[in-house]
Structures are given as structure tokens and as C-alpha cells.
Write an enzyme that holds these catalytic residues in place. Structure first.
Site, short mmCIF file in Angstrom:
data_model
loop_
_atom_site.label_atom_id
_atom_site.label_comp_id
_atom_site.label_asym_id
_atom_site.label_seq_id
_atom_site.Cartn_x
_atom_site.Cartn_y
_atom_site.Cartn_z
N ASP A 1 25.10 13.70 -11.22
CA ASP A 1 25.81 14.63 -10.54
C ASP A 1 26.64 13.96 -9.10
O ASP A 1 27.05 14.73 -8.38
CB ASP A 1 24.88 15.61 -9.94
N GLU B 1 21.13 13.19 -18.19
CA GLU B 1 20.73 14.25 -17.30
C GLU B 1 21.84 15.21 -17.17
O GLU B 1 21.92 15.76 -15.99
CB GLU B 1 20.35 13.44 -15.89
N GLU C 1 26.84 17.96 -5.23
CA GLU C 1 26.13 17.95 -6.66
C GLU C 1 26.17 18.81 -7.66
O GLU C 1 26.45 18.55 -8.90
CB GLU C 1 24.72 17.29 -6.41
N HIS D 1 17.80 13.67 3.46
CA HIS D 1 19.17 13.30 3.69
C HIS D 1 20.37 14.07 3.20
O HIS D 1 21.32 14.02 3.38
CB HIS D 1 19.26 11.89 2.65
N ARG E 1 23.34 16.68 2.68
CA ARG E 1 24.20 17.43 3.61
C ARG E 1 23.92 18.78 4.02
O ARG E 1 24.09 19.20 5.36
CB ARG E 1 25.46 17.53 3.01
N HIS F 1 17.07 7.44 6.27
CA HIS F 1 18.49 7.46 5.72
C HIS F 1 19.27 6.79 6.64
O HIS F 1 19.32 7.12 7.81
CB HIS F 1 18.79 8.56 5.19
#
Length: 383
Positions: A96, A118, A132, A209, A211, A242
Site C-alpha cells: 500500500d 498483500e 495507504e 510513526h 501520519r 522513528h
């Protein structure tokens, strides 16, 4: 001979495609070419080195401060040249990322078949996770073959009117990768990790991590972790932080200097998996760890409001906690202090694979190519 071009650009993609590339390279009837966009650079290179992958093409698109427009524009331009030069019979993409979508779009523009590894993961919210959710959805619209990791992912695709004959359930290739690198006896190169008392302390592995969690949500998570340490003296936290400066600033302000918090740099895949194996439980907003940790018998608390992996929630290996301070605190203390609650999650059956996903993918490609007339057996989740 079938020429297959494998395209990826980030560390998670590289991990999940690495065992498949290895299997493809061993097939006499396949000419496997590898193209990386390097949407991520350092983290990608770690995985390439670990699995001994030498890309045939490296677009090296990563720039400081890059955004989604930058990644998309540079990836499209570079992929056009690679695909035109190689003229593959099939392009394999994974998951993704923005690289995934741009590779599928490039293949469509040049009328090359696409197989999506996937495929079929959905939350139903186009902004969670962002970008994603829409990357994988739009890739699915363009794909010719859909390698769904679970029956649930297949159902999602069927609801979107993808023909059932074009969907094949494989299990997730990340389990193939994980089983290849986990070790019963492992020595970390980080002295901080080697000094941890994994046998007598309740050590939590934490990663964040996403967004959509940046800002208040992420800070609430970190404050909750401080409260967990106050309430549970035997608990410790290992936090590979991260590289996003926004994440690092919040972590340093809230968790920095805490005696039982070990802030470390992001780890290469091998030490990370072996750290996961030794920890008590995992708290994360990552997608891949929801698949990996249950294979090692580790409960996972997901620090997000949605998940594209509902099978893990249904199986009981994963619990969707969200980011509210109270909820994170309560659910973390529950698995730390309630032995029965911990045991139920740790012993639940992982619905994501048995380490044979790559074999199934290759067998299906042979069937699709007409090299065999019998359709291979798909992955079935044990009850």
C-alpha cells in the site's frame, strides 16, 4: 521464459518481497528483475543487505522533506523508463505504499499485467491510514492478479466486484521472512538491548510513526506510557524511535530521561524481529507488526482507531486500542497485570500465514501462465 519485474520502495515492502524474490530467482522458467524506487533509503538498504538483494534498477528518488507529490512524480518518471526497457510479462507490487500505486499505474499505462501481493486489506476509511488505504484500493483497481493474504481480504475484493478467479489466498509473505531470520539465541549489537532483563522484567516494545497520529494523539500515547510505568514497577519500555523529527521531538519531551524507558535508533530487520521475540508485548501503530508479533506469541495493542487487519482482532492476537490516554493506559496495564488476559492473546492462533506464502504465489503464477492445468491449493487458516 517469463520475465517478472518486482517493484518496491520501502523497508516493509522489501521485507515482505525478499523471500519471494529469493524463490523467483531459483525458478528456471523465470527471469526475475528487481527495481527499487528507494522511497525510503537507509531503512530500505538495511533489508537489501540482510537478504542479499542486488537491485537491477535503483531509482533513488528519496529527497529531504519529500512529500507525496514528489514521490509520485519521481517514481512515475523512473518506472516508465525501466518498464519500457525490460518489457516484462508481469509486474509484482506489494501492499500500500505510494511506490506500489505508482508502479501499478505505470504498468497500466504501458499495458503490462500487474500482480498485487498483500491485496484486499481495507479499513473503509480513506484517510485512515493515509495515504495507504487509497494506495492499496487504487492498486487493486489496476491489478490483474490479487494475492490476498487471508480469506477476509478476499471477501473485501469480492465486495468490490473483483472476479473470484483473479483472487488467490496465500497467507502473508512477512511470515516467510520472519521465520527466516528469527533465532533462539541472538546477541544484539546495541549494548542497551543486551543488558535488558527479558526474563524477569515485563518489557514492552513500542513503535509509532503514522501520519494520522502525529500531534495530540501521539503525545497522549506517550503520557499513557509514563502512567503505565508508574503503576507497574516491573515494566520497562524499549522504543526504537522513528526518524521523523516530529515524532522524535514528542518522544524526547515526554519519555526522554525516564529511568525505565530505553530510546534507541530504528533497528535493522534481524535485530528488530529478535527483539520482538524477547519482549513481553507490543504496542504499535504499524500494520506489519500486527502480523509478525502473533507468530512469536506476543500480544499486540494497536495504537490506532482502525485496522486493515481485522482477522487478528477476531482471532484475539491483536486488540484495537486507539490513542486516547486513558484507553492506552488501561489496556496496557491489563495485559501486564492480568495473567489470563495475557495468556489468551499470546496463545491465540495467528491467522496470517505458515511460512509458505511465496511457494503459493509462484505456483499460482505458473498456473496463470499455463505451465500447469491444476489450480494450486490456497492458504487455509487453522482453527
Amino acid at each position: 521464459m517469463l520475465k517478472i519485474l518486482v517493484v518496491f520502495g520501502t523497508r516493509p515492502e522489501a521485507v515482505k518481497m525478499a523471500p519471494l524474490i529469493k524463490e523467483l530467482k531459483e525458478e528456471d522458467a523465470v527471469d526475475c528483475k528487481v527495481c527499487v524506487t528507494a522511497q525510503h533509503r537507509d531503512m530500505l538498504d538495511q533489508v537489501l543487505s540482510l537478504f542479499h538483494i542486488q537491485p537491477d534498477y535503483d531509482l533513488d528518488i528519496m529527497h529531504a522533506g519529500q512529500g507525496l507529490f514528489d514521490i509520485t512524480r519521481r517514481a512515475l518518471g523512473g518506472l516508465k523508463e525501466v518498464i519500457e526497457k525490460e518489457n516484462p510479462g508481469l509486474i509484482l507490487v506489494h501492499g500500500d505504499t505510494t511506490t506500489t500505486f505508482t508502479a501499478a499505474l505505470s504498468a497500466f499505462y504501458l499495458q503490462v499485467p500487474v500482480a498485487h501481493v498483500e491485496a484486499g486489506l481495507r479499513t473503509g476509511n480513506k484517510f485512515s491510514p493515509f495515504p495507504e488505504e487509497k494506495n492499496r484500493h487504487m492498486t487493486g483497481v489496476l491489478a490483474d492478479i490479487h494475492f490476498a493474504p487471508t480469506p477476509g481480504a478476499k471477501k473485501n475484493l469480492l465486495k468490490e466486484n473483483v472476479p473470484g478467479d483473479n483472487i488467490f489466498v496465500t497467507g502473508n509473505t512477512v511470515i516467510d521472512a520472519l521465520l527466516a531470520v528469527v533465532e533462539k539465541k541472538y546477541t544484539f549489537y546495541d549494548p542497551v538491548l543486551n543488558k535488558l532483563d527479558f526474563n524477569n522484567k515485563k518489557i514492552l516494545l513500542v513503535t509509532t510513526h503514522r501520519r494520522e497520529n502525529l500531534g495530540t494523539k501521539m503525545r497522549d500515547i506517550y503520557y499513557a506510557l509514563r502512567e503505565v510505568l508508574d503503576a507497574c514497577p516491573e515494566a520497562e519500555i524499549v522504543f526504537p524511535v522513528h526518524k521523523n523529527p516530529v515524532v522524535r521531538k514528542a518522544v524526547d519531551e515526554i519519555l526522554g530521561g525516564q529511568e525505565r524507558v530505553h530510546l534507541i535508533d530504528p533497528l535493522d530487520y534481524r535485530p528488530f524481529v529478535n527483539l520482538m521475540q524477547r519482549c513481553c508485548a507490543v504496542l504499535t501503530d504499524s500494520g506489519g507488526m500486527q502480523e509478525e508479533a502473533p507468530s512469536l506469541g506476543k500480544p499486540v495493542l494497536v495504537l490506532r482507531d482502525t485496522t486493515e487487519r481485522p482477522e487478528a482482532v477476531e482471532a484475539g492476537t491483536v486488540k484495537l486500542v486507539g490513542s486516547r490516554q486513558h484507553d492506552v493506559r488501561q489496556e496496557t496495564l491489563r495485559i501486564l497485570q492480568d495473567e489470563n488476559a495475557y495468556r489468551i492473546m499470546a496463545e491465540a492462533v495467528n491467522p496470517y500465514g505458515d511460512g509458505k506464502a511465496c511457494k503459493r504465489i509462484i505456483n499460482y503464477i505458473k498456473y496463470w501462465r499455463g505451465k500447469t492445468t491444476s489450480k494450486p491449493s490456497c492458504f487455509i487458516v487453522e482453527k
